[in-house]
Design a protein around this motif. Structure first.
Motif, short mmCIF file in Angstrom:
data_model
loop_
_atom_site.label_atom_id
_atom_site.label_comp_id
_atom_site.label_asym_id
_atom_site.label_seq_id
_atom_site.Cartn_x
_atom_site.Cartn_y
_atom_site.Cartn_z
N GLN A 112 0.83 -1.21 0.00
CA GLN A 112 0.00 0.00 0.00
C GLN A 112 0.86 1.26 0.00
OE1 GLN A 112 -2.23 -1.00 3.53
NE2 GLN A 112 -4.06 -1.59 2.36
N SER A 113 2.03 1.19 0.65
CA SER A 113 2.91 2.36 0.70
C SER A 113 3.45 2.72 -0.69
CB SER A 113 4.07 2.11 1.66
OG SER A 113 4.98 1.15 1.13
N ARG A 114 3.45 1.76 -1.61
CA ARG A 114 3.90 2.01 -2.98
C ARG A 114 2.75 2.38 -3.91
NH1 ARG A 114 9.26 0.18 -3.77
NH2 ARG A 114 10.30 0.74 -1.82
N GLY A 115 1.62 2.72 -3.34
CA GLY A 115 0.49 3.18 -4.14
C GLY A 115 -0.39 2.08 -4.68
N HIS A 116 -0.18 0.84 -4.23
CA HIS A 116 -0.99 -0.26 -4.74
C HIS A 116 -2.32 -0.35 -3.97
CE1 HIS A 116 2.13 -1.82 -7.34
NE2 HIS A 116 2.98 -1.88 -6.33
N THR A 117 -3.36 -0.76 -4.68
CA THR A 117 -4.62 -1.11 -4.05
C THR A 117 -4.62 -2.62 -3.88
OG1 THR A 117 -5.72 0.74 -5.15
CG2 THR A 117 -7.13 -0.97 -4.22
N VAL A 118 -4.66 -3.08 -2.63
CA VAL A 118 -4.36 -4.48 -2.32
C VAL A 118 -5.61 -5.23 -1.88
CG1 VAL A 118 -2.95 -6.04 -0.93
CG2 VAL A 118 -2.04 -3.81 -1.61
N ALA A 119 -5.82 -6.38 -2.50
CA ALA A 119 -6.84 -7.33 -2.03
C ALA A 119 -6.13 -8.52 -1.40
CB ALA A 119 -7.72 -7.80 -3.18
N MET A 120 -6.65 -8.97 -0.27
CA MET A 120 -6.06 -10.12 0.43
C MET A 120 -7.12 -11.21 0.50
SD MET A 120 -3.44 -11.36 2.17
CE MET A 120 -3.33 -12.98 2.95
N THR A 121 -6.75 -12.41 0.06
CA THR A 121 -7.67 -13.55 0.18
C THR A 121 -7.12 -14.52 1.22
OG1 THR A 121 -6.63 -14.98 -1.47
CG2 THR A 121 -8.16 -13.30 -2.28
N GLY A 122 -8.00 -15.15 1.95
CA GLY A 122 -7.56 -16.11 2.96
C GLY A 122 -8.74 -16.76 3.64
N ASP A 123 -8.44 -17.78 4.42
CA ASP A 123 -9.52 -18.48 5.12
C ASP A 123 -9.17 -18.84 6.56
OD1 ASP A 123 -7.62 -20.39 4.65
OD2 ASP A 123 -9.01 -21.94 4.00
N GLY A 124 -7.93 -18.65 6.94
CA GLY A 124 -7.51 -19.08 8.27
C GLY A 124 -7.36 -17.96 9.26
#
Length: 794
Positions: free
Chosen positions: A519-531
């Motif tokens: 995010q600090s590099r200007g990216h829009t981040v999606a995180m996927t996970g289940d645990g």
């Protein structure tokens, strides 16, 4: 976890508490009731403005000019219907995806909905469970609770009998049970949970952008409206009825009556469409947000691979009775993960050893174990963590893991597993090889993201070589790194993330740090996970996506829950977000163009009226009555905007919504407004004009406006497909029919019979259309956007 010695409530006690109102009555979803939805859609600022203007028109006795009042009914009805559909979909999906705590009662122990929990219920806990109400710990077995979502405290808290636990926290290790001491709205996180589950459209770039645009429009409306009111009432020689009608005719089109409505509809329909794919959108702006994502951080287990595992083989490294040890370890695990479930399925009944100490599995340590007194201390976990990575056994495990298999080490320890310095010295006994099936649709999903210029980072707690092998089989290219070598410094971490694609042995705190670095590099981040190890990263990512079969904690913090556990659903969510963003941008262009030319026309006529007072020239009545602007909106904005807002749209989302809309609507609105005013001036016969000549001048101005507005629609609808061409064509032909039918001309106060005036109006309209077309091409070149007349396959 088997029921402990502490029994739960009897059915009579439960019934008594329900009668006394001691229930967990926090609404699970959609705090807006049906009556609130009705009020919110009926009593709006725009409906109030249109309602006042409608009453003013009725006071003149001209019912046909009050036809725009139907907008109030249409706006409210459409908004109510769509929001009720979305509410019903969300409520149904929320029940399916709701965390169900295990409640111990005298009638039996089993999962129940949070709303069924009552005061003093005994609730069992295991890894990944969310704590649904406040309570006091009654039983603990190495119980550790993460309260970071409530307190900000990063380290898990060890909980023992007598300690308090708070709703909103979740279990990271161990097991236990607690008694509910505060339920419903008295619980610590109840208000937060209730607020988070509302049907809401806040925190959206689209919504905030539209709010900014509406504020800008308000600044224009006030002076323009006051000017036209004054000039139409006090400078023209028309009677009060005619003056009032033309004043209302100037004010009605200034109001962008459908802009907010179409935005709400687009979001609501998106929720319903995704709901059909078993996708629960817990926060509506997530639809839009995922469309803007440029980095997806995907967990391996449960996302790229299926949750279930199968024991492939067990490679003995010593002569111990492996089957007995593994069977006993699996039997003593109160909440077995996928690995221990596979071991339990592969081996028979346990020998019945009595455990003397236990250490639960933790994402941070990567191992678990149990001590059995004279039968030894046994640990099972990551080979490269329990052993020297350079040992023969660890290197053998690495080679097996390179084939995409999960490898666990079974070892004996020289000290009890609950010792402070456990696991101590570990003697390798066996390599347990587990097989995971790659999701059949994972490769197509990764290829989709690659084609859409979305970077995928695989972040897993598994062995880096194994993770890299799975990523490789799916066609994901890039370097693999063991996260134990990641730098702690923020900038260095961000540089490393730009360089590597796949990461193994990632701790939960590292997952969150990696999200922050991206995010600090200007990216829009999606995180996927289940645990449970994904919870912190899911919470801090721009968009958190949880699997429906995952832990209740991961589902609770995610904005999107894939109830069918299909990673392949994500492209549909991205596509729905793009549809919403692209279509709202188109619709906004139509509504704002109308507002711009309406304000410009009102200002021009108003200044001409002031000039007549100063210089003694002929006063200039406003060219349109309310019925004129009503029919103008039918086929240039109203119907086309509704169709375009719901249409398929796979165009990539672009930043700068407000700038893009304003740079498009302002030039188009100025051209249409100036052309309409010029056409009116050319047709206007002055103070001495008869009623027929005034109607002809108004008709000429309307013809010019319609030609320009239809061309704006033609530009906004690009790139063309057959149905878009049909939409523009039908819209234009509709006005040809209206002007051709005598009954329509009489009903709508039109008179195109003066050939010279009508021809002039058409010529001026054609010039306006040519300028709008040129503006579209020039704007594309200035913004560096390629212009396409026809849609092509991407």
């Amino acid at each position: 976890m088997p029921s402990g010695t502490i029994v739960g409530l009897s059915e009579e006690e439960v019934t008594q508490r329900v009668t006394e109102g001691k229930t967990n009555d926090v609404p699970a979803r959609a705090a807006r009731s049906v009556s609130e939805i009705w009020r919110a859609n009926v009593f709006t600022r725009i409906n109030a403005i249109l309602g006042v203007l409608f009453l003013i028109v009725l006071s003149t006795g001209s019912l046909i000019n009050g036809l725009f009042g139907l907008l109030i009914v249409a706006n409210s009805a459409i908004g109510i219907i769509q929001e009720l559909r979305a509410k019903r979909t969300l409520d149904e999906l929320a029940i399916v995806g709701q965390a169900k705590p295990t409640v111990r009662r005298q009638s039996g122990t089993g999962p129940r909905r949070p709303s069924e929990v009552v005061l003093d219920d005994v609730i069992e806990l295991g890894p990944g469970d969310q704590i649904v109400v406040d309570g006091e710990v009654l039983e603990d077995a190495n119980l550790e609770v993460d309260e970071s979502l409530l307190t900000g405290e990063a380290d898990p808290m060890v909980k023992v009998v007598g300690d308090h636990v708070m709703s909103g926290s979740f279990v990271v290790a161990g097991s236990g049970a607690y008694r509910a001491t505060k339920v419903g709205r008295e619980a610590y996180a109840a208000k937060l949970a209730e607020e988070a589950s509302k049907f809401t459209l806040v925190k959206s770039e689209l919504r905030s952008g539209i709010d900014r645009i509406l504020r800008f429009i308000t600044y224009l409306l006030v002076p323009a409206g006051l000017l036209i009111i004054y000039t139409q009432l006090f400078t023209t020689d028309a009677g009060w009825r005619e003056s009032v009608l033309r004043m209302v005719g100037a004010l009605v089109p200034m109001v962008p009556e459908g802009l907010v409505l179409m935005t709400s509809i687009a979001f609501a329909v998106g929720v319903v469409r995704l709901g059909r794919r078993k996708c629960l959108v817990q926060e509506l702006p997530a639809i839009e947000g995922l469309a803007r994502v440029d980095v997806v951080c995907a967990d391996k287990t449960g996302t790229l691979t299926e949750n279930g595992m199968r024991l492939s083989e067990c490679k003995a490294l010593s002569g111990d009775d492996l089957e007995a040890v593994l069977a006993q370890l699996a039997a003593d695990d109160a909440r077995p993960n996928a690995s221990m479930q596979a071991i339990a399925e592969a081996y028979g009944s346990a020998p019945g050893w009595t455990p003397t100490a236990a250490a639960p599995f933790k994402s941070a340590t990567k191992w678990s174990g149990t001590s059995y007194g004279e039968h030894g201390n046994w640990v099972i976990g990551a080979p490269d963590v329990l052993l020297d990575p350079r040992s023969d056994e660890a290197e053998q495990a690495e080679r097996i893991g390179a084939q995409g298999l999960r490898v666990l080490l079974l070892g004996s320890s020289d000290r009890p597993v609950d010792a402070p310095d456990a696991p101590g010295v570990v003697t390798p006994v066996a390599l347990v090889v587990l097989e995971q099936r790659v999701r059949p649709d994972a490769r197509d999903t990764l290829e989709y993201f690659a084609a859409q210029k979305v970077t995928v980072k695989v972040i897993s707690g598994d062995n880096a070589v194994s993770v890299g092998a799975v990523a490789g089989t799916l066609g994901l290219h890039g370097e693999t790194m063991d996260a134990r070598g990641l730098p702690d410094e923020h900038e260095a971490l961000a540089d490393t993330l730009e360089e590597y694609t796949t990461f193994g042995r990632v701790r939960p705190d590292q997952k969150r740090a990696m999200v922050h670095a991206l995010q600090s590099r200007g990216h829009t981040v999606a995180m996927t996970g289940d645990g449970v190890n994904d919870v912190l990263a899911l919470k801090d990512a721009d968009i958190g996506v949880a699997m429906g079969s995952g832990s209740s904690a991961s589902r609770a913090v995610a904005q999107i829950v894939l109830l069918d556990n299909r990673f392949a659903t994500l492209p549909y969510v991205v596509g729905e977000g793009r549809r919403v963003i692209g279509n709202i941008e188109r619709v906004s262009n139509l509504f704002l163009t109308k507002t711009v030319y309406s304000v410009l026309l009102a200002v021009a006529v108003g200044l001409a009226g002031l000039a007549s007072k100063v210089f003694g020239t002929d006063p200039l009545p406003f060219p349109f009555q309310p019925i004129h602007v009503t029919i103008a909106a039918w086929f240039t904005i109203g119907i086309p905007a509704f169709i375009l807002s719901l249409a398929p749209n796979a165009e990539r989302a672009h930043p700068g919504f407000v700038r893009r809309v304003m740079t498009s609507a302002l030039p188009s609105g100025l051209v249409v407004g100036v052309a309409t005013f010029v056409s009116y001036l050319l047709a206007y016969q002055g103070r001495a004009a008869t009623d027929a000549e005034q109607t002809q001048a108004s008709t000429a101005a309307l013809i010019t406006l319609l030609v320009g507005a239809v061309w704006v629609l033609a530009v906004v609808a690009r790139p063309y497909e057959w149905w878009r061409v049909a939409l523009v064509t039908v819209s234009g032909l509709a006005y040809v029919v209206i002007f051709s039918l005598p009954v329509a001309r009489h009903l709508f106060l039109l008179d195109p019979s003066n050939a010279r005036t009508t021809t002039t109006a058409l010529v001026v309209g054609a010039i306006a259309a040519a300028l709008i077309e040129a503006t579209w091409w020039v704007r594309g070149r200035m913004l560096g956007e390629p212009r396409r007349l026809w849609r092509t396959a991407d």
